[in-house]
Motif scaffolding. Structure first.
Motif, PDB file in Angstrom:
ATOM      1  N   LEU A  48       0.839  -1.207   0.000  1.00  0.00           N
ATOM      2  CA  LEU A  48       0.000   0.000   0.000  1.00  0.00           C
ATOM      3  C   LEU A  48       0.868   1.249   0.000  1.00  0.00           C
ATOM      4  CD1 LEU A  48      -2.872   1.306   0.278  1.00  0.00           C
ATOM      5  CD2 LEU A  48      -2.412   1.416   2.725  1.00  0.00           C
ATOM      6  N   THR A  49       1.892   1.243   0.829  1.00  0.00           N
ATOM      7  CA  THR A  49       2.749   2.427   0.938  1.00  0.00           C
ATOM      8  C   THR A  49       3.444   2.709  -0.398  1.00  0.00           C
ATOM      9  OG1 THR A  49       3.098   1.876   3.252  1.00  0.00           O
ATOM     10  CG2 THR A  49       4.610   3.479   2.284  1.00  0.00           C
ATOM     11  N   THR A  50       4.043   1.674  -0.992  1.00  0.00           N
ATOM     12  CA  THR A  50       4.748   1.857  -2.268  1.00  0.00           C
ATOM     13  C   THR A  50       3.795   2.368  -3.345  1.00  0.00           C
ATOM     14  OG1 THR A  50       6.257   0.059  -1.708  1.00  0.00           O
ATOM     15  CG2 THR A  50       6.123   0.677  -4.031  1.00  0.00           C
ATOM     16  N   GLN A  51       2.642   1.724  -3.471  1.00  0.00           N
ATOM     17  CA  GLN A  51       1.701   2.128  -4.526  1.00  0.00           C
ATOM     18  C   GLN A  51       1.181   3.542  -4.298  1.00  0.00           C
ATOM     19  OE1 GLN A  51      -1.313  -0.940  -4.965  1.00  0.00           O
ATOM     20  NE2 GLN A  51       0.101  -2.292  -6.055  1.00  0.00           N
ATOM     21  N   THR A  52       0.892   3.874  -3.052  1.00  0.00           N
ATOM     22  CA  THR A  52       0.342   5.197  -2.757  1.00  0.00           C
ATOM     23  C   THR A  52       1.360   6.288  -3.066  1.00  0.00           C
ATOM     24  OG1 THR A  52      -1.077   4.254  -1.047  1.00  0.00           O
ATOM     25  CG2 THR A  52      -0.652   6.612  -0.916  1.00  0.00           C
ATOM     26  N   VAL A  53       2.614   6.045  -2.705  1.00  0.00           N
ATOM     27  CA  VAL A  53       3.671   7.030  -2.946  1.00  0.00           C
ATOM     28  C   VAL A  53       3.944   7.164  -4.448  1.00  0.00           C
ATOM     29  CG1 VAL A  53       6.148   7.453  -2.665  1.00  0.00           C
ATOM     30  CG2 VAL A  53       4.743   6.827  -0.684  1.00  0.00           C
ATOM     31  N   LEU A  54       4.048   6.042  -5.139  1.00  0.00           N
ATOM     32  CA  LEU A  54       4.270   6.103  -6.595  1.00  0.00           C
ATOM     33  C   LEU A  54       3.102   6.792  -7.286  1.00  0.00           C
ATOM     34  CD1 LEU A  54       5.719   2.548  -7.421  1.00  0.00           C
ATOM     35  CD2 LEU A  54       6.951   4.742  -7.479  1.00  0.00           C
ATOM     36  N   ALA A  55       1.899   6.491  -6.834  1.00  0.00           N
ATOM     37  CA  ALA A  55       0.707   7.087  -7.451  1.00  0.00           C
ATOM     38  C   ALA A  55       0.706   8.596  -7.267  1.00  0.00           C
ATOM     39  CB  ALA A  55      -0.560   6.466  -6.851  1.00  0.00           C
ATOM     40  N   ALA A  56       0.961   9.063  -6.044  1.00  0.00           N
ATOM     41  CA  ALA A  56       0.939  10.511  -5.794  1.00  0.00           C
ATOM     42  C   ALA A  56       2.065  11.208  -6.544  1.00  0.00           C
ATOM     43  CB  ALA A  56       1.046  10.786  -4.289  1.00  0.00           C
ATOM     44  N   THR A  57       3.212  10.546  -6.633  1.00  0.00           N
ATOM     45  CA  THR A  57       4.344  11.139  -7.353  1.00  0.00           C
ATOM     46  C   THR A  57       3.999  11.321  -8.839  1.00  0.00           C
ATOM     47  OG1 THR A  57       5.824   9.980  -5.825  1.00  0.00           O
ATOM     48  CG2 THR A  57       6.829  10.908  -7.797  1.00  0.00           C
ATOM     49  N   ALA A  58       3.502  10.248  -9.462  1.00  0.00           N
ATOM     50  CA  ALA A  58       3.154  10.320 -10.886  1.00  0.00           C
ATOM     51  C   ALA A  58       2.023  11.322 -11.115  1.00  0.00           C
ATOM     52  CB  ALA A  58       2.747   8.929 -11.386  1.00  0.00           C
ATOM     53  N   ALA A  59       1.043  11.322 -10.208  1.00  0.00           N
ATOM     54  CA  ALA A  59      -0.103  12.221 -10.368  1.00  0.00           C
ATOM     55  C   ALA A  59       0.339  13.679 -10.268  1.00  0.00           C
ATOM     56  CB  ALA A  59      -1.157  11.902  -9.312  1.00  0.00           C
ATOM     57  N   ALA A  60       1.190  13.977  -9.298  1.00  0.00           N
ATOM     58  CA  ALA A  60       1.658  15.366  -9.129  1.00  0.00           C
ATOM     59  C   ALA A  60       2.432  15.807 -10.363  1.00  0.00           C
ATOM     60  CB  ALA A  60       2.518  15.476  -7.868  1.00  0.00           C
ATOM     61  N   ARG A  61       3.307  14.934 -10.869  1.00  0.00           N
ATOM     62  CA  ARG A  61       4.087  15.269 -12.069  1.00  0.00           C
ATOM     63  C   ARG A  61       3.185  15.547 -13.267  1.00  0.00           C
ATOM     64  NH1 ARG A  61       8.165  11.596 -11.000  1.00  0.00           N
ATOM     65  NH2 ARG A  61       9.854  12.732  -9.964  1.00  0.00           N
ATOM     66  N   SER A  62       2.092  14.792 -13.355  1.00  0.00           N
ATOM     67  CA  SER A  62       1.199  14.916 -14.520  1.00  0.00           C
ATOM     68  C   SER A  62       0.352  16.187 -14.485  1.00  0.00           C
ATOM     69  CB  SER A  62       0.260  13.710 -14.578  1.00  0.00           C
ATOM     70  OG  SER A  62      -0.819  13.882 -13.662  1.00  0.00           O
ATOM     71  N   GLY A  63       0.393  16.898 -13.344  1.00  0.00           N
ATOM     72  CA  GLY A  63      -0.423  18.110 -13.244  1.00  0.00           C
ATOM     73  C   GLY A  63      -1.813  17.880 -12.678  1.00  0.00           C
ATOM     74  N   ALA A  64      -2.042  16.677 -12.137  1.00  0.00           N
ATOM     75  CA  ALA A  64      -3.390  16.376 -11.618  1.00  0.00           C
ATOM     76  C   ALA A  64      -3.780  17.279 -10.447  1.00  0.00           C
ATOM     77  CB  ALA A  64      -3.464  14.913 -11.179  1.00  0.00           C
ATOM     78  N   PHE A  65      -2.784  17.813  -9.747  1.00  0.00           N
ATOM     79  CA  PHE A  65      -3.103  18.622  -8.557  1.00  0.00           C
ATOM     80  C   PHE A  65      -2.979  20.120  -8.799  1.00  0.00           C
ATOM     81  CE2 PHE A  65      -1.725  14.459  -6.829  1.00  0.00           C
ATOM     82  CZ  PHE A  65      -2.923  14.094  -6.221  1.00  0.00           C
ATOM     83  N   ILE A  66      -2.977  20.513 -10.094  1.00  0.00           N
ATOM     84  CA  ILE A  66      -3.118  21.938 -10.401  1.00  0.00           C
ATOM     85  C   ILE A  66      -4.608  22.246 -10.339  1.00  0.00           C
ATOM     86  CG2 ILE A  66      -2.772  23.743 -12.146  1.00  0.00           C
ATOM     87  CD1 ILE A  66      -0.547  21.955 -13.325  1.00  0.00           C
ATOM     88  N   PRO A  67      -5.014  23.211  -9.522  1.00  0.00           N
ATOM     89  CA  PRO A  67      -6.459  23.479  -9.404  1.00  0.00           C
ATOM     90  C   PRO A  67      -7.065  23.824 -10.764  1.00  0.00           C
ATOM     91  CG  PRO A  67      -5.245  24.591  -7.659  1.00  0.00           C
ATOM     92  CD  PRO A  67      -4.219  24.048  -8.619  1.00  0.00           C
ATOM     93  N   HIS A  68      -8.035  23.011 -11.164  1.00  0.00           N
ATOM     94  CA  HIS A  68      -8.653  23.215 -12.487  1.00  0.00           C
ATOM     95  C   HIS A  68      -9.987  23.942 -12.385  1.00  0.00           C
ATOM     96  CE1 HIS A  68      -5.897  19.864 -13.272  1.00  0.00           C
ATOM     97  NE2 HIS A  68      -5.909  20.232 -14.514  1.00  0.00           N
ATOM     98  N   LEU A  69     -10.549  23.959 -11.199  1.00  0.00           N
ATOM     99  CA  LEU A  69     -11.928  24.465 -11.075  1.00  0.00           C
ATOM    100  C   LEU A  69     -11.963  25.747 -10.249  1.00  0.00           C
ATOM    101  CD1 LEU A  69     -13.634  21.026 -10.417  1.00  0.00           C
ATOM    102  CD2 LEU A  69     -13.927  22.458 -12.428  1.00  0.00           C
TER     103      LEU A  69
END
Lengths: 199, 199
Positions: free
Chosen positions: A178-199
């Protein structure tokens, strides 16, 4: 009227004894069977003293979390976003697999729907810690590792959420996968711009 | 001894009335002030009938969730992974901002640490739904949109977790920004291979 010699001193000692006894009971027996009576026994104080000062079990738990919340948190600073997030994930996993901490948060979350004090202490504890840890993201943006305008609070929330989802809802293990997947997921998501406020 | 003409019929009617009354009370007044007495009043049954059949409030809530869990869930099938995950995110947001559902899950999560029945019903409800929704990921892998071996359950868990973290811990709004960021994050993370079991 009898007066004690150091009322402030006695009050502080009672408080410290009750806080320690609560964490000790949570570590040994968890939240499910926790009562004010057991805390009073272990602390060596009268249970009426606890009721007078903290109203009920939820009040005691709220004060223990408020005290934990006041302790200094070391924010990871490894020099890279990946390293910082890996360290943060390991810290969350370690905290939530520590029996007294897991039991304390479980107990307060259980109390929160019917206790405004428990709800407020939980909200403050998490929002304050996430705001502090958001520094990890700000540093990564400054180093050019993440897109500008990445919402640091949202990234930290995304690293934490899966652990609490298991702790409070599905009760599945908070394991290394869980820890590995959660960290990898958040890292990839942040890099992709998923956490730039869109709304 | 008096016998009713259709004991099974009466029993089923009592059950239906209690289930409906519970959802109705949760929708109107939430979980914080919910009691067996209020449910009994609204259902038009005696509270001792409820206690005899379901033991306590947690027992009633557990049965309501078990009933919800038995309803058919439509798994999104839009033709693309992005579309499916967007639809799933919107479904989770809609469910958890529906007052009776939010109150029911909040109440059961609060009961779970001290009620084995509540804990089991919650665990079964979520693990079963996530397993079904994992079909979205299997289809995306088959279409070549995601890496082989992507853990579908983990992807669905990642889409849900942030909503429950807010509902149960920080009580921040389950708004459109959370939904958009959570869906984009899970989409990017799944594409990056974060949910391929590494351990």
């Amino acid at each position: 009227m009898k007066t004690s010699i150091r009322p402030g001193g006695r009050s502080a000692r009672v408080r410290a004894a009750v806080m320690a006894a609560t964490l000790d009971e949570l570590a040994r027996n968890g939240y499910a069977d926790l009562t004010v009576e057991k805390i009073a026994d272990r602390a060596g104080v009268n249970k009426t003293t606890i009721y007078r000062r903290w109203s009920d079990l939820d009040g005691v738990l709220a004060e223990v979390l408020a005290e934990l919340g006041a302790t200094v948190v070391v924010i990871p600073d490894t020099g890279s976003f990946d390293g910082d997030l890996r360290t943060l994930g390991a810290m969350v996993q370690a905290a939530l697999t520590d029996p007294p901490v897991a039991a304390l948060l479980t107990g307060l979350a259980a109390a929160a729907p019917r206790s405004a004090r428990a709800a407020a202490v939980l909200r403050d504890f998490f929002t304050e810690r996430y705001r502090l840890a958001a520094e990890i993201v700000d540093r990564a943006v400054a180093r050019g590792e993440l897109p500008p305008d990445t919402d640091g609070y949202a990234v930290i929330e995304a690293v934490s959420a899966p652990f609490y989802h298991r702790l409070l809802l599905t009760r599945q293990p908070l394991d290394d996968r869980l820890t590995t997947q959660t960290v990898l997921a958040a890292t990839a998501a942040a890099r992709s711009g998923a956490f730039i406020p869109h709304l």
